[in-house]
Enzyme design. Structure first.
Site, short mmCIF file in Angstrom:
data_model
loop_
_atom_site.label_atom_id
_atom_site.label_comp_id
_atom_site.label_asym_id
_atom_site.label_seq_id
_atom_site.Cartn_x
_atom_site.Cartn_y
_atom_site.Cartn_z
N HIS A 136 -0.94 1.08 -3.88
CA HIS A 136 -2.36 1.11 -3.46
C HIS A 136 -2.54 1.54 -2.01
CE1 HIS A 136 -1.71 -3.21 -2.11
NE2 HIS A 136 -2.46 -2.77 -1.12
N ASP A 166 2.83 -1.59 -8.68
CA ASP A 166 2.22 -1.39 -7.36
C ASP A 166 3.26 -0.98 -6.33
OD1 ASP A 166 0.17 -1.16 -5.55
OD2 ASP A 166 0.15 -3.27 -5.01
N SER A 273 0.07 -4.81 3.57
CA SER A 273 0.52 -4.25 2.29
C SER A 273 1.64 -3.25 2.47
CB SER A 273 -0.65 -3.54 1.59
OG SER A 273 -1.56 -4.46 1.07
#
Length: 331
Positions: A136, A166, A273
Protein backbone atom coordinates in the site's frame (compact mmCIF):
# COMPACT_ATOMS: atom_id res chain seq x y z
CA UNK A 1 73.44 -60.57 35.06
CA UNK A 2 70.61 -58.39 33.76
CA UNK A 3 68.78 -58.45 30.47
CA UNK A 4 68.12 -55.11 28.72
CA UNK A 5 68.08 -56.11 25.10
CA UNK A 6 65.11 -55.16 22.83
CA UNK A 7 65.89 -57.36 19.88
CA UNK A 8 63.01 -59.51 18.62
CA UNK A 9 62.54 -62.70 20.61
CA UNK A 10 64.53 -61.55 23.68
CA UNK A 11 63.10 -60.73 27.09
CA UNK A 12 63.65 -57.48 28.99
CA UNK A 13 64.23 -58.07 32.70
CA UNK A 14 62.00 -55.81 34.85
CA UNK A 15 64.38 -56.26 37.82
CA UNK A 16 67.23 -54.46 36.21
CA UNK A 17 69.85 -53.38 38.73
CA UNK A 18 69.17 -56.33 41.09
CA UNK A 19 71.27 -59.52 41.26
CA UNK A 20 69.29 -62.12 39.39
CA UNK A 21 69.85 -65.57 37.99
CA UNK A 22 69.93 -66.02 34.24
CA UNK A 23 66.44 -65.99 32.81
CA UNK A 24 65.25 -68.26 30.06
CA UNK A 25 62.82 -66.49 27.70
CA UNK A 26 60.54 -69.51 27.79
CA UNK A 27 60.21 -69.53 31.57
CA UNK A 28 57.08 -67.95 33.10
CA UNK A 29 57.57 -64.51 34.70
CA UNK A 30 58.47 -64.33 38.39
CA UNK A 31 55.59 -64.48 40.92
CA UNK A 32 53.84 -61.13 41.43
CA UNK A 33 55.23 -59.65 38.25
CA UNK A 34 52.78 -57.69 36.07
CA UNK A 35 54.13 -56.37 32.79
CA UNK A 36 53.59 -52.67 32.21
CA UNK A 37 50.96 -51.96 29.53
CA UNK A 38 52.30 -50.85 26.20
CA UNK A 39 51.80 -47.11 25.65
CA UNK A 40 48.82 -46.32 23.42
CA UNK A 41 49.49 -44.50 20.22
CA UNK A 42 47.50 -41.24 19.94
CA UNK A 43 45.41 -41.13 16.82
CA UNK A 44 46.58 -37.85 15.36
CA UNK A 45 44.08 -38.11 12.52
CA UNK A 46 41.10 -38.26 14.91
CA UNK A 47 42.33 -35.30 16.94
CA UNK A 48 42.83 -33.26 13.79
CA UNK A 49 39.35 -34.18 12.57
CA UNK A 50 37.71 -33.16 15.86
CA UNK A 51 39.56 -29.86 15.86
CA UNK A 52 38.48 -29.17 12.29
CA UNK A 53 34.85 -29.94 13.10
CA UNK A 54 34.95 -27.61 16.10
CA UNK A 55 36.36 -24.79 13.98
CA UNK A 56 33.77 -25.32 11.24
CA UNK A 57 30.93 -25.48 13.78
CA UNK A 58 32.06 -22.24 15.33
CA UNK A 59 32.20 -20.57 11.93
CA UNK A 60 28.73 -21.80 11.02
CA UNK A 61 27.20 -20.89 14.37
CA UNK A 62 28.56 -17.37 14.44
CA UNK A 63 28.56 -16.27 10.83
CA UNK A 64 26.05 -18.15 8.72
CA UNK A 65 24.22 -15.10 7.43
CA UNK A 66 27.40 -13.19 6.56
CA UNK A 67 29.03 -16.16 4.89
CA UNK A 68 26.06 -17.01 2.72
CA UNK A 69 25.61 -13.45 1.57
CA UNK A 70 29.28 -12.96 0.72
CA UNK A 71 29.64 -16.26 -1.15
CA UNK A 72 26.35 -16.21 -3.02
CA UNK A 73 26.44 -12.60 -4.18
CA UNK A 74 24.57 -9.35 -3.63
CA UNK A 75 21.16 -10.72 -4.56
CA UNK A 76 21.14 -13.11 -1.62
CA UNK A 77 19.32 -11.93 1.48
CA UNK A 78 21.17 -12.16 4.76
CA UNK A 79 18.91 -14.49 6.69
CA UNK A 80 19.10 -16.06 10.10
CA UNK A 81 17.20 -19.22 11.02
CA UNK A 82 18.04 -18.68 14.67
CA UNK A 83 19.25 -15.42 16.11
CA UNK A 84 22.28 -13.71 14.65
CA UNK A 85 23.85 -11.06 16.88
CA UNK A 86 23.84 -8.01 14.63
CA UNK A 87 24.27 -5.69 17.62
CA UNK A 88 27.83 -5.32 19.00
CA UNK A 89 28.32 -7.29 22.22
CA UNK A 90 29.00 -4.11 24.20
CA UNK A 91 25.48 -2.85 23.36
CA UNK A 92 23.65 -6.16 23.11
CA UNK A 93 20.07 -6.02 24.34
CA UNK A 94 19.83 -2.23 24.28
CA UNK A 95 17.55 -0.05 22.16
CA UNK A 96 20.52 2.21 21.40
CA UNK A 97 22.53 -0.77 20.16
CA UNK A 98 19.71 -1.98 17.91
CA UNK A 99 19.12 1.52 16.52
CA UNK A 100 22.79 2.03 15.72
CA UNK A 101 23.16 -1.36 14.06
CA UNK A 102 19.95 -1.41 12.00
CA UNK A 103 19.14 2.23 11.17
CA UNK A 104 21.49 2.25 8.13
CA UNK A 105 19.28 -0.49 6.62
CA UNK A 106 16.00 1.46 6.90
CA UNK A 107 14.89 3.94 4.23
CA UNK A 108 12.18 6.53 3.66
CA UNK A 109 9.97 6.04 0.60
CA UNK A 110 8.03 8.78 -1.18
CA UNK A 111 5.59 7.55 -3.83
CA UNK A 112 3.60 9.68 -6.28
CA UNK A 113 0.51 8.45 -8.11
CA UNK A 114 -2.67 9.78 -9.68
CA UNK A 115 -4.30 9.53 -6.26
CA UNK A 116 -1.69 11.73 -4.61
CA UNK A 117 1.49 11.20 -2.63
CA UNK A 118 2.30 8.85 0.20
CA UNK A 119 5.24 8.45 2.55
CA UNK A 120 6.37 5.16 3.97
CA UNK A 121 9.43 3.20 4.95
CA UNK A 122 11.37 0.22 3.67
CA UNK A 123 14.03 -2.31 4.63
CA UNK A 124 17.20 -2.84 2.57
CA UNK A 125 17.75 -6.57 2.06
CA UNK A 126 20.66 -6.58 -0.43
CA UNK A 127 23.68 -4.33 -0.80
CA UNK A 128 22.69 -3.39 -4.36
CA UNK A 129 19.36 -1.92 -3.31
CA UNK A 130 16.55 -4.46 -3.05
CA UNK A 131 14.03 -3.08 -0.56
CA UNK A 132 10.99 -4.70 1.06
CA UNK A 133 8.04 -2.47 1.90
CA UNK A 134 4.24 -2.59 2.07
CA UNK A 135 2.24 -2.86 -1.12
CA UNK A 136 0.00 0.00 0.00
CA UNK A 137 3.04 2.31 0.20
CA UNK A 138 3.91 1.99 -3.51
CA UNK A 139 0.60 0.78 -4.95
CA UNK A 140 -0.12 2.53 -8.26
CA UNK A 141 2.98 4.72 -7.96
CA UNK A 142 4.24 6.43 -11.09
CA UNK A 143 7.37 7.69 -9.39
CA UNK A 144 9.26 6.43 -6.33
CA UNK A 145 12.00 8.27 -4.48
CA UNK A 146 14.00 6.60 -1.72
CA UNK A 147 16.18 8.35 0.85
CA UNK A 148 18.71 6.31 2.79
CA UNK A 149 19.77 6.85 6.38
CA UNK A 150 22.82 8.86 5.32
CA UNK A 151 20.68 11.30 3.29
CA UNK A 152 21.39 9.95 -0.20
CA UNK A 153 18.47 9.91 -2.65
CA UNK A 154 17.71 7.26 -5.27
CA UNK A 155 15.01 6.58 -7.82
CA UNK A 156 13.39 3.17 -7.51
CA UNK A 157 11.24 0.83 -9.57
CA UNK A 158 8.71 -1.73 -8.40
CA UNK A 159 10.00 -5.28 -8.96
CA UNK A 160 7.04 -7.26 -7.66
CA UNK A 161 3.95 -6.89 -5.50
CA UNK A 162 1.72 -9.17 -3.47
CA UNK A 163 -1.39 -7.28 -2.45
CA UNK A 164 -2.78 -10.32 -0.62
CA UNK A 165 0.10 -10.10 1.86
CA UNK A 166 0.50 -6.30 1.55
CA UNK A 167 4.11 -6.75 0.45
CA UNK A 168 6.17 -5.19 -2.31
CA UNK A 169 9.77 -5.41 -3.50
CA UNK A 170 11.38 -2.34 -5.05
CA UNK A 171 14.89 -1.87 -6.46
CA UNK A 172 17.05 1.24 -6.30
CA UNK A 173 18.71 2.45 -9.48
CA UNK A 174 22.52 2.60 -9.55
CA UNK A 175 22.97 1.62 -5.91
CA UNK A 176 25.79 -0.37 -4.38
CA UNK A 177 27.54 -0.84 -1.04
CA UNK A 178 24.37 -0.47 1.01
CA UNK A 179 24.03 -2.10 4.40
CA UNK A 180 21.54 -4.96 4.17
CA UNK A 181 19.45 -5.92 7.17
CA UNK A 182 19.41 -9.47 8.50
CA UNK A 183 16.02 -11.20 8.26
CA UNK A 184 15.45 -13.20 11.43
CA UNK A 185 12.95 -15.90 12.38
CA UNK A 186 9.48 -14.92 13.57
CA UNK A 187 8.36 -18.47 14.42
CA UNK A 188 9.97 -18.42 17.85
CA UNK A 189 8.58 -15.07 19.02
CA UNK A 190 6.77 -14.96 22.33
CA UNK A 191 4.36 -12.47 23.84
CA UNK A 192 6.40 -10.08 25.92
CA UNK A 193 9.55 -10.19 23.76
CA UNK A 194 11.15 -6.76 23.49
CA UNK A 195 11.20 -5.15 20.04
CA UNK A 196 12.31 -1.94 18.33
CA UNK A 197 10.54 -0.19 15.45
CA UNK A 198 12.36 2.05 12.95
CA UNK A 199 10.70 4.06 10.19
CA UNK A 200 9.64 7.49 8.96
CA UNK A 201 6.39 8.44 10.71
CA UNK A 202 4.97 11.65 9.25
CA UNK A 203 8.16 11.96 7.19
CA UNK A 204 10.42 12.03 10.26
CA UNK A 205 13.04 9.64 8.91
CA UNK A 206 15.00 7.35 11.19
CA UNK A 207 12.52 7.53 14.07
CA UNK A 208 13.11 4.82 16.68
CA UNK A 209 10.49 3.51 19.11
CA UNK A 210 10.43 0.44 21.33
CA UNK A 211 7.99 -1.89 23.03
CA UNK A 212 7.06 -5.54 23.23
CA UNK A 213 5.25 -8.19 21.22
CA UNK A 214 1.70 -7.76 22.54
CA UNK A 215 0.04 -10.63 20.68
CA UNK A 216 0.64 -13.13 17.89
CA UNK A 217 -1.43 -14.18 14.85
CA UNK A 218 -3.78 -11.19 14.83
CA UNK A 219 -6.08 -10.99 11.77
CA UNK A 220 -5.57 -7.63 10.07
CA UNK A 221 -7.55 -6.58 7.00
CA UNK A 222 -6.23 -3.94 4.59
CA UNK A 223 -7.38 -2.70 1.16
CA UNK A 224 -5.84 -4.04 -2.04
CA UNK A 225 -7.18 -1.36 -4.41
CA UNK A 226 -4.41 0.74 -5.89
CA UNK A 227 -5.93 4.10 -4.99
CA UNK A 228 -7.11 3.27 -1.47
CA UNK A 229 -3.64 2.88 -0.05
CA UNK A 230 -2.91 6.43 -1.19
CA UNK A 231 -6.09 8.17 -0.05
CA UNK A 232 -5.62 10.87 2.55
CA UNK A 233 -8.94 12.71 2.36
CA UNK A 234 -10.71 13.44 5.67
CA UNK A 235 -13.85 11.53 4.73
CA UNK A 236 -11.78 8.36 4.36
CA UNK A 237 -9.76 9.05 7.51
CA UNK A 238 -6.60 7.76 5.80
CA UNK A 239 -4.91 4.43 6.52
CA UNK A 240 -7.99 2.19 6.52
CA UNK A 241 -7.87 -1.24 8.07
CA UNK A 242 -10.03 -3.63 10.04
CA UNK A 243 -9.26 -5.58 13.19
CA UNK A 244 -11.23 -8.10 15.23
CA UNK A 245 -14.36 -7.71 13.13
CA UNK A 246 -14.53 -3.97 13.76
CA UNK A 247 -13.68 -1.30 11.22
CA UNK A 248 -11.24 1.50 11.96
CA UNK A 249 -9.98 4.58 10.12
CA UNK A 250 -12.75 4.68 7.55
CA UNK A 251 -13.94 2.42 4.78
CA UNK A 252 -11.68 -0.47 3.84
CA UNK A 253 -13.37 -0.75 0.46
CA UNK A 254 -14.75 -3.82 -1.25
CA UNK A 255 -11.40 -5.32 -2.22
CA UNK A 256 -9.50 -6.29 0.92
CA UNK A 257 -7.06 -8.90 2.16
CA UNK A 258 -6.53 -10.38 5.60
CA UNK A 259 -3.23 -11.69 6.98
CA UNK A 260 -1.86 -12.90 10.29
CA UNK A 261 0.10 -10.13 11.98
CA UNK A 262 2.29 -9.51 14.98
CA UNK A 263 0.82 -7.01 17.42
CA UNK A 264 3.14 -4.58 19.18
CA UNK A 265 2.83 -1.62 21.53
CA UNK A 266 5.88 0.03 19.96
CA UNK A 267 4.61 3.39 18.73
CA UNK A 268 3.66 3.32 15.03
CA UNK A 269 2.24 6.23 13.07
CA UNK A 270 1.42 6.93 9.40
CA UNK A 271 4.74 6.68 7.57
CA UNK A 272 5.97 3.70 9.61
CA UNK A 273 4.39 1.41 6.99
CA UNK A 274 7.02 -0.81 5.42
CA UNK A 275 9.55 -0.14 8.15
CA UNK A 276 11.18 -2.65 10.42
CA UNK A 277 10.15 -4.40 13.61
CA UNK A 278 13.38 -5.70 15.13
CA UNK A 279 14.39 -8.05 17.94
CA UNK A 280 17.00 -7.08 20.51
CA UNK A 281 19.75 -8.88 18.58
CA UNK A 282 19.16 -6.66 15.55
CA UNK A 283 17.26 -9.16 13.39
CA UNK A 284 14.24 -8.04 11.36
CA UNK A 285 11.26 -10.01 12.68
CA UNK A 286 8.44 -8.07 11.01
CA UNK A 287 7.48 -5.38 8.47
CA UNK A 288 5.31 -2.73 10.10
CA UNK A 289 2.06 -2.44 8.20
CA UNK A 290 -0.86 -0.98 10.16
CA UNK A 291 -1.91 0.81 13.35
CA UNK A 292 -5.06 1.46 15.26
CA UNK A 293 -6.21 5.04 15.58
CA UNK A 294 -9.61 6.07 16.99
CA UNK A 295 -12.18 6.68 14.25
CA UNK A 296 -11.98 10.23 12.97
CA UNK A 297 -8.60 10.89 14.54
CA UNK A 298 -6.87 11.18 11.18
CA UNK A 299 -8.97 14.23 10.34
CA UNK A 300 -7.66 16.03 13.41
CA UNK A 301 -3.91 16.27 13.80
CA UNK A 302 -4.30 17.08 17.51
CA UNK A 303 -5.93 13.71 18.14
CA UNK A 304 -4.04 11.57 15.64
CA UNK A 305 -1.25 9.29 16.79
CA UNK A 306 -0.35 5.89 18.11
CA UNK A 307 -2.32 4.36 20.95
CA UNK A 308 -0.06 1.36 21.32
CA UNK A 309 -1.80 -0.96 18.88
CA UNK A 310 0.49 -1.57 15.93
CA UNK A 311 0.72 -4.51 13.56
CA UNK A 312 3.54 -6.04 11.52
CA UNK A 313 3.77 -8.73 8.86
CA UNK A 314 5.91 -11.61 10.26
CA UNK A 315 9.30 -11.84 8.60
CA UNK A 316 8.79 -15.53 7.80
CA UNK A 317 5.89 -14.47 5.57
CA UNK A 318 8.24 -12.03 3.86
CA UNK A 319 10.96 -14.63 3.31
CA UNK A 320 8.46 -17.12 1.88
CA UNK A 321 7.26 -14.47 -0.59
CA UNK A 322 10.63 -13.18 -1.79
CA UNK A 323 11.07 -15.54 -4.74
CA UNK A 324 7.64 -14.60 -6.04
CA UNK A 325 8.32 -10.87 -5.65
CA UNK A 326 11.71 -11.15 -7.37
CA UNK A 327 10.05 -12.96 -10.27
CA UNK A 328 7.94 -9.86 -10.90
CA UNK A 329 4.61 -10.91 -9.41
CA UNK A 330 1.83 -8.32 -9.64
CA UNK A 331 -0.88 -9.99 -7.55
Amino acid sequence: MTESFHRSGEYENPYEGQQQAPVNPEWPPPPGYTPAPAPKKRNRGTVALLAAVAIVAAAIGGGTAYGIQELAGNDTVASSSTSTNVVPSSQKGTVAGVAKAVSPSIVEISADSNAGSSTGSGVIITSDGEIVTNNHVVSGASQIKVTTNDGKSYSAKVVGTDSKKDLALIKLENASGLKAATLGDSSGLQIGDQVVAIGSPEGLSGTVTSGIISALDRDVTVPTDEDQGQQQSPQDDGWPFEFGGRQFNGDTGSDTTTYKALQTDASLNPGNSGGALIDMNGNIIGINSAMYSPAGAASSSSDAGSVGLGFAIPVNTVKADLAKLRAGATD
